[in-house]
Design a protein around this motif. Structure first.
Motif, PDB file in Angstrom:
ATOM      1  N   LYS A 194       0.820  -1.205   0.000  1.00 41.03           N
ATOM      2  CA  LYS A 194       0.000   0.000   0.000  1.00 41.03           C
ATOM      3  C   LYS A 194       0.856   1.258   0.000  1.00 41.03           C
ATOM      4  O   LYS A 194       0.388   2.352   0.309  1.00 41.03           O
ATOM      5  CB  LYS A 194      -0.924  -0.001   1.221  1.00 41.03           C
ATOM      6  CG  LYS A 194      -1.922  -1.153   1.220  1.00 41.03           C
ATOM      7  CD  LYS A 194      -2.818  -1.102   2.444  1.00 41.03           C
ATOM      8  CE  LYS A 194      -3.813  -2.261   2.438  1.00 41.03           C
ATOM      9  NZ  LYS A 194      -4.712  -2.219   3.639  1.00 41.03           N
ATOM     10  N   ALA A 195       2.115   1.096  -0.312  1.00 42.13           N
ATOM     11  CA  ALA A 195       3.035   2.236  -0.304  1.00 42.13           C
ATOM     12  C   ALA A 195       2.591   3.284  -1.318  1.00 42.13           C
ATOM     13  O   ALA A 195       1.956   2.971  -2.332  1.00 42.13           O
ATOM     14  CB  ALA A 195       4.451   1.763  -0.630  1.00 42.13           C
ATOM     15  N   ASN A 196       2.970   4.518  -1.049  1.00 44.80           N
ATOM     16  CA  ASN A 196       2.578   5.618  -1.923  1.00 44.80           C
ATOM     17  C   ASN A 196       3.567   5.752  -3.082  1.00 44.80           C
ATOM     18  O   ASN A 196       4.168   6.801  -3.292  1.00 44.80           O
ATOM     19  CB  ASN A 196       2.497   6.930  -1.128  1.00 44.80           C
ATOM     20  CG  ASN A 196       1.884   8.052  -1.962  1.00 44.80           C
ATOM     21  OD1 ASN A 196       1.110   7.794  -2.887  1.00 44.80           O
ATOM     22  ND2 ASN A 196       2.241   9.289  -1.630  1.00 44.80           N
ATOM     23  N   LYS A 197       3.757   4.659  -3.786  1.00 38.82           N
ATOM     24  CA  LYS A 197       4.622   4.626  -4.964  1.00 38.82           C
ATOM     25  C   LYS A 197       4.203   3.439  -5.819  1.00 38.82           C
ATOM     26  O   LYS A 197       3.415   2.582  -5.378  1.00 38.82           O
ATOM     27  CB  LYS A 197       6.082   4.476  -4.557  1.00 38.82           C
ATOM     28  CG  LYS A 197       6.386   3.199  -3.800  1.00 38.82           C
ATOM     29  CD  LYS A 197       7.857   3.111  -3.435  1.00 38.82           C
ATOM     30  CE  LYS A 197       8.134   1.790  -2.686  1.00 38.82           C
ATOM     31  NZ  LYS A 197       9.562   1.660  -2.321  1.00 38.82           N
ATOM     32  N   ASN A 198       4.696   3.378  -7.031  1.00 32.78           N
ATOM     33  CA  ASN A 198       4.317   2.271  -7.910  1.00 32.78           C
ATOM     34  C   ASN A 198       4.780   0.928  -7.343  1.00 32.78           C
ATOM     35  O   ASN A 198       5.919   0.791  -6.899  1.00 32.78           O
ATOM     36  CB  ASN A 198       4.929   2.463  -9.292  1.00 32.78           C
ATOM     37  CG  ASN A 198       4.086   3.386 -10.156  1.00 32.78           C
ATOM     38  OD1 ASN A 198       3.292   4.168  -9.625  1.00 32.78           O
ATOM     39  ND2 ASN A 198       4.260   3.303 -11.463  1.00 32.78           N
TER      40      ASN A 198
ATOM     41  N   ASN B 294       0.435   2.772  -8.988  1.00 32.07           N
ATOM     42  CA  ASN B 294       0.336   3.385  -7.658  1.00 32.07           C
ATOM     43  C   ASN B 294      -0.953   2.889  -6.998  1.00 32.07           C
ATOM     44  O   ASN B 294      -2.012   2.887  -7.627  1.00 32.07           O
ATOM     45  CB  ASN B 294       0.317   4.913  -7.796  1.00 32.07           C
ATOM     46  CG  ASN B 294       0.547   5.596  -6.461  1.00 32.07           C
ATOM     47  OD1 ASN B 294      -0.200   5.374  -5.497  1.00 32.07           O
ATOM     48  ND2 ASN B 294       1.570   6.428  -6.404  1.00 32.07           N
ATOM     49  N   PRO B 295      -0.888   2.424  -5.729  1.00 32.98           N
ATOM     50  CA  PRO B 295      -2.079   1.887  -5.050  1.00 32.98           C
ATOM     51  C   PRO B 295      -3.299   2.813  -5.082  1.00 32.98           C
ATOM     52  O   PRO B 295      -4.436   2.340  -5.063  1.00 32.98           O
ATOM     53  CB  PRO B 295      -1.587   1.656  -3.615  1.00 32.98           C
ATOM     54  CG  PRO B 295      -0.132   1.382  -3.778  1.00 32.98           C
ATOM     55  CD  PRO B 295       0.313   2.287  -4.897  1.00 32.98           C
ATOM     56  N   LYS B 296      -3.072   4.126  -5.163  1.00 28.36           N
ATOM     57  CA  LYS B 296      -4.217   5.054  -5.182  1.00 28.36           C
ATOM     58  C   LYS B 296      -5.002   4.946  -6.496  1.00 28.36           C
ATOM     59  O   LYS B 296      -6.167   5.376  -6.566  1.00 28.36           O
ATOM     60  CB  LYS B 296      -3.742   6.488  -4.976  1.00 28.36           C
ATOM     61  CG  LYS B 296      -2.896   7.076  -6.089  1.00 28.36           C
ATOM     62  CD  LYS B 296      -2.462   8.487  -5.746  1.00 28.36           C
ATOM     63  CE  LYS B 296      -1.581   9.085  -6.859  1.00 28.36           C
ATOM     64  NZ  LYS B 296      -2.278   9.226  -8.135  1.00 28.36           N
ATOM     65  N   ASP B 297      -4.363   4.346  -7.525  1.00 28.75           N
ATOM     66  CA  ASP B 297      -5.048   4.156  -8.806  1.00 28.75           C
ATOM     67  C   ASP B 297      -5.622   2.747  -8.957  1.00 28.75           C
ATOM     68  O   ASP B 297      -6.014   2.345 -10.052  1.00 28.75           O
ATOM     69  CB  ASP B 297      -4.081   4.426  -9.965  1.00 28.75           C
ATOM     70  CG  ASP B 297      -3.687   5.890 -10.082  1.00 28.75           C
ATOM     71  OD1 ASP B 297      -4.550   6.747  -9.788  1.00 28.75           O
ATOM     72  OD2 ASP B 297      -2.530   6.174 -10.431  1.00 28.75           O
TER      73      ASP B 297
END
Length: 439
Positions: A11-15, A39-42
């Protein structure tokens, strides 16, 4: 029922890498990297797919959809064939789906062999007295052949072979496939097995993890009795020399045959000879060449008046080895070299060589030249001299080559011959030996 899905492990804020996992039921789950990252946010937790909020994510979404369909299509087909569905299978499907070729994984045996081929000219090879650079062309071709065999075997089994996979079961399966399915001769199959063993031993020395069984691989070969060697005797060569040959191409092939049987070189080296290889010293003719296979420098003295005249006045023009092999069969047929002889001839129906009795002219190839030279002059010329010309490094190999068992009297006979030659002009001396008394 089999299922295919995708997920992220971080869940890191990177790819991070997108994983594919395949469940075939009964707790059998396989998970591997797809080669894509996001990226987890996507990433949508609801669909386990990328959010389609930009162009890049849409491309990843479509690629994952493509991979899912590709896995299902191949899964149903391969299950029906009894192919093992494991991580190697899934890895190969991911690579096949996106036409990826792994070039950096040294753990894959075909990649390691490819590296040997790519560096063939600069590899260090141990030779007598030290090392040299570059493996022979025939050795390079042998590795290429083994690599292609392994690629075909991998494709058949839908599984890439790592050095850690080289166990007894795999090698027995490969050997049976070579002998039964591919219908290779024992010696041909064994050459591929031997190459694999050689590569495994080298890879382990370089720190690559290799299955411990690799060093125990057994190399099987046909016995000497199974080798059928075709040679042309001096009498048969005279038949060929005096035969009425009409065709210019066949006359040219006859010249190569007669020269070949007199200088004892391989066919590939023979047809590369030109007049530039000839020199004279003290009124004698010498032929100098570098053997392609061994890189050995060889000098052959030529004494036969007919061969000398041919070289000086009607040197044969160059042709391919393939054409020479075809033409010399016709030359030998015209010369009446027809005695029934045991041998093997390629059978186009089976794609393999068939053992049978054939008219001898059908069995003659450029390989016969060097063997004829060695066989004809064996015991007439000292064996070390013949080996120096033919390029054999060991007498045991030379004897197998001409199908000659070891003769324990040979060295003793040669010693007596040369001893008598050395002492033939010496007059016997008579000495009076005193008995130690005054009588």
């Amino acid at each position: 029922m089999a299922t295919v899905n995708f997920r992220l492990r971080s869940k890191a804020n990177k790819n991070v890498s997108i994983k594919v996992y395949l469940s075939t039921g009964r707790g059998n789950v396989i998970e591997l990297n797809t080669g894509f990252s996001i990226n987890p946010k996507d990433w949508s937790k609801d669909t386990d797919r990328p959010k389609q909020n930009n162009t890049e994510n849409k491309i990843i979404f479509n690629n994952l959809k493509k991979l899912e369909s590709f896995i299902f299509e191949n899964l149903n087909s391969d299950l029906g064939k009894g192919i093992v569905i494991d991580s190697f299978w899934l890895e190969s499907k991911i690579n096949d789906c996106f036409n990826r070729i792994e070039k950096t994984d040294e753990g894959l045996i075909v990649n390691y062999i490819q590296n040997i081929i790519d560096t063939a000219d600069t590899r260090k090879v141990k030779v007598k007295g030290g090392y040299k650079h570059g493996i022979s062309l025939s050795r390079k071709n042998s590795f290429t052949s083994t690599k292609n065999i392994l690629l075909e075997f991998q494709n058949k089994n839908k599984k890439q072979i790592h050095f850690t996979d080289i166990n007894l079961a795999l090698m027995e399966k490969l050997e049976q496939w070579l002998l039964k399915t591919k219908k290779y001769a024992i010696n041909t199959a064994s050459k591929h097995i031997a190459n694999i063993k050689t590569v495994c031993i080298e890879a382990e020395k370089k720190g690559i993890q290799v299955n411990s069984y690799a060093k125990q691989i057994t190399i099987v070969s046909e016995s000497d009795d199974d080798r059928y060697i075709q040679t042309l005797s001096f009498a048969e060569l005279e038949q060929i020399r005096t035969a009425d040959i009409k065709s210019e191409a066949h006359q040219n092939a006859r010249k190569w045959l007669l020269i070949g049987c007199e200088i004892g070189q391989r066919g590939g080296d023979l047809i590369e000879i030109t007049k530039d290889n000839i020199r004279y010293k003290g009124g004698n003719m010498y032929l100098d060449l570098i053997q392609q296979k061994t890189k050995k420098a060889v000098t052959v003295g030529i004494s036969d008046p007919f061969i000398i005249d041919m070289i000086e006045n009607s040197f044969p023009y160059k042709i391919s080895t393939q054409k020479l092999n075809t033409y010399i069969k016709k030359v030998c047929e015209t010369a009446g070299i027809n005695v029934l002889t045991e041998g093997k001839i390629f059978d186009s129906g089976t794609g393999r060589k068939k053992f049978d009795l054939y008219e001898k002219h059908k069995l003659i190839t450029t390989h016969s030249f060097r063997r004829s030279f060695c066989s004809n002059y064996y015991k007439k010329i000292p064996t070390p001299v013949l080996m120096g010309i033919s390029g054999h490094s060991k007498e045991s190999i030379f004897r197998v080559y001409i199908n000659a068992p070891e003769d324990t009297d040979e060295n003793a006979d040669l010693f007596m011959k040369f001893y008598n030659e050395i002492h033939k002009d010496k007059k016997p001396e008579m000495k009076v030996i005193k008995n130690g008394t005054n009588e």
